[in-house]
Design a protein around this motif. Structure first.
Motif, mmCIF file in Angstrom:
data_model
loop_
_atom_site.group_PDB
_atom_site.id
_atom_site.type_symbol
_atom_site.label_atom_id
_atom_site.label_comp_id
_atom_site.label_asym_id
_atom_site.label_seq_id
_atom_site.Cartn_x
_atom_site.Cartn_y
_atom_site.Cartn_z
ATOM 1 N N VAL A 116 -10.295 -14.075 -7.892
ATOM 2 C CA VAL A 116 -9.255 -13.038 -7.775
ATOM 3 C C VAL A 116 -9.467 -12.231 -6.496
ATOM 4 N N ALA A 117 -10.711 -11.799 -6.262
ATOM 5 C CA ALA A 117 -11.018 -10.992 -5.073
ATOM 6 C C ALA A 117 -10.747 -11.770 -3.793
ATOM 7 N N GLU A 118 -11.145 -13.037 -3.751
ATOM 8 C CA GLU A 118 -10.959 -13.850 -2.541
ATOM 9 C C GLU A 118 -9.484 -14.162 -2.274
ATOM 10 N N ILE A 119 -8.743 -14.493 -3.324
ATOM 11 C CA ILE A 119 -7.309 -14.768 -3.136
ATOM 12 C C ILE A 119 -6.613 -13.536 -2.595
ATOM 13 N N ALA A 120 -6.896 -12.380 -3.184
ATOM 14 C CA ALA A 120 -6.264 -11.138 -2.720
ATOM 15 C C ALA A 120 -6.672 -10.830 -1.280
ATOM 16 N N VAL A 160 7.437 -7.507 -4.332
ATOM 17 C CA VAL A 160 7.473 -8.106 -3.005
ATOM 18 C C VAL A 160 7.381 -9.622 -3.170
ATOM 19 N N ALA A 161 8.166 -10.350 -2.420
ATOM 20 C CA ALA A 161 8.105 -11.812 -2.475
ATOM 21 C C ALA A 161 6.710 -12.278 -2.070
ATOM 22 N N GLU A 162 6.221 -13.299 -2.741
ATOM 23 C CA GLU A 162 4.865 -13.780 -2.471
ATOM 24 C C GLU A 162 4.684 -14.204 -1.016
ATOM 25 N N ARG A 163 5.720 -14.730 -0.403
ATOM 26 C CA ARG A 163 5.624 -15.152 1.005
ATOM 27 C C ARG A 163 5.395 -13.954 1.935
ATOM 28 N N ASP A 164 5.718 -12.739 1.461
ATOM 29 C CA ASP A 164 5.535 -11.520 2.259
ATOM 30 C C ASP A 164 4.299 -10.733 1.836
ATOM 31 N N ALA A 165 3.375 -11.379 1.141
ATOM 32 C CA ALA A 165 2.207 -10.686 0.579
ATOM 33 C C ALA A 165 1.406 -9.929 1.632
ATOM 34 N N ALA A 166 1.297 -10.468 2.841
ATOM 35 C CA ALA A 166 0.484 -9.817 3.885
ATOM 36 C C ALA A 166 1.040 -8.455 4.290
ATOM 37 N N SER A 167 2.298 -8.186 3.953
ATOM 38 C CA SER A 167 2.887 -6.897 4.293
ATOM 39 C C SER A 167 2.563 -5.814 3.259
ATOM 40 N N LEU A 168 2.004 -6.213 2.116
ATOM 41 C CA LEU A 168 1.796 -5.254 1.019
ATOM 42 C C LEU A 168 0.972 -4.033 1.414
ATOM 43 N N PRO A 169 -0.153 -4.171 2.137
ATOM 44 C CA PRO A 169 -0.935 -2.980 2.480
ATOM 45 C C PRO A 169 -0.168 -1.967 3.332
ATOM 46 N N PHE A 170 0.905 -2.395 3.971
ATOM 47 C CA PHE A 170 1.659 -1.509 4.851
ATOM 48 C C PHE A 170 2.899 -0.917 4.173
ATOM 49 N N ARG A 171 3.136 -1.281 2.934
ATOM 50 C CA ARG A 171 4.325 -0.812 2.225
ATOM 51 C C ARG A 171 4.051 0.481 1.476
ATOM 52 N N PRO A 209 4.325 2.752 -1.739
ATOM 53 C CA PRO A 209 4.474 2.472 -3.160
ATOM 54 C C PRO A 209 5.728 3.160 -3.724
ATOM 55 N N PRO A 210 6.265 2.641 -4.823
ATOM 56 C CA PRO A 210 5.759 1.491 -5.560
ATOM 57 C C PRO A 210 6.104 0.175 -4.869
ATOM 58 N N ALA A 211 5.142 -0.719 -4.843
ATOM 59 C CA ALA A 211 5.320 -2.072 -4.306
ATOM 60 C C ALA A 211 4.239 -2.934 -4.943
ATOM 61 N N TRP A 212 4.614 -4.152 -5.352
ATOM 62 C CA TRP A 212 3.618 -5.037 -5.942
ATOM 63 C C TRP A 212 3.983 -6.488 -5.685
ATOM 64 N N VAL A 213 2.968 -7.338 -5.760
ATOM 65 C CA VAL A 213 3.169 -8.761 -5.534
ATOM 66 C C VAL A 213 2.382 -9.543 -6.586
ATOM 67 N N PHE A 214 2.924 -10.677 -6.976
ATOM 68 C CA PHE A 214 2.234 -11.573 -7.898
ATOM 69 C C PHE A 214 1.784 -12.785 -7.089
ATOM 70 N N LEU A 215 0.478 -13.000 -7.032
ATOM 71 C CA LEU A 215 -0.097 -14.066 -6.206
ATOM 72 C C LEU A 215 -0.551 -15.243 -7.054
ATOM 73 N N HIS A 216 -0.148 -16.429 -6.642
ATOM 74 C CA HIS A 216 -0.597 -17.658 -7.286
ATOM 75 C C HIS A 216 -1.696 -18.294 -6.436
ATOM 76 N N GLY A 217 -2.483 -19.141 -7.049
ATOM 77 C CA GLY A 217 -3.544 -19.832 -6.322
ATOM 78 C C GLY A 217 -4.447 -20.540 -7.303
#
Length: 197
Positions: A27-31, A158-169, A171-179
């Protein structure tokens, strides 16, 4: 509290980690990779208010075990909540935003935690205070995505393809990550019925 420079992107990964395992590390590495984080802080809690503490190992033991799992230059392990006598994650978030206002924090949780997030003390305040990254866990996808928090914040996802933008958004903003997913769980490890590698 670990050191942080202005503008750093830091993931906050809290839990009792009783014990920590390969699933936590995944979980930590994927995030970290998907969000482009500089560090992940593993926040080892004194104890989860929603869980039975009957089988909770001492904090020092859990800290040592987490340090063994969370090796590497991008990982930091801390138990500052105990030093500040913090019981709830919402209070942890308040303290971090007060002490490190120039850091871009993201809350990290496994999908299994999202399913019960609405039971956390002041969960709406957490979601309104910093972005959240949810990482898929075996058997938790459907329950997580239909959970009260996911429905409440549906328009903030947030769309998963835009996950790298999350730290700059904001809140509220969230993403669901698969891996990749690990079947390990702390409960099954304690009962001796899980794979731990």
């Amino acid at each position: 509290m670990p050191h942080a420079e202005r503008g750093m992107r830091i993931g906050l990964f809290g839990g009792s980690f009783n014990p920590p395992h390969a699933g936590h590390r995944l979980v930590a590495e994927i995030a970290r990779r998907r969000l482009g984080l500089d560090r992940v802080w593993w926040i080892v809690t004194p104890g989860n208010p929603l869980k039975d503490h009957g089988h909770l190992r001492p904090l020092a033991e859990r800290l040592a075990a987490v340090r063994a799992v969370a090796e590497g230059p991008h990982m930091a392990v801390t138990a500052f909540e105990a030093a500040h006598r913090i019981r709830y994650s919402a209070d942890t978030v308040d303290l971090l935003l007060l002490r490190r206002p120039a850091v871009r924090f993201v809350w990290i949780m496994g999908a299994d935690s999202l399913a019960s997030f609405h039971r956390w003390q002041d969960w709406r305040r957490i979601a309104a205070s910093l972005p959240i990254a949810v990482v898929d866990r075996p058997g938790a996808s459907l329950a997580a995505l239909s959970a009260p928090m996911a429905r409440f914040l549906d328009r903030s996802r947030v769309a998963e393809r835009d996950a790298a933008s999350l730290p700059f958004r904001d809140p509220p903003a969230w993403v669901f990550l698969h891996g990749p997913r690990s079947p390990a769980s702390s409960t099954s490890i304690r009962t001796g019925s899980a794979l731990t590698s």
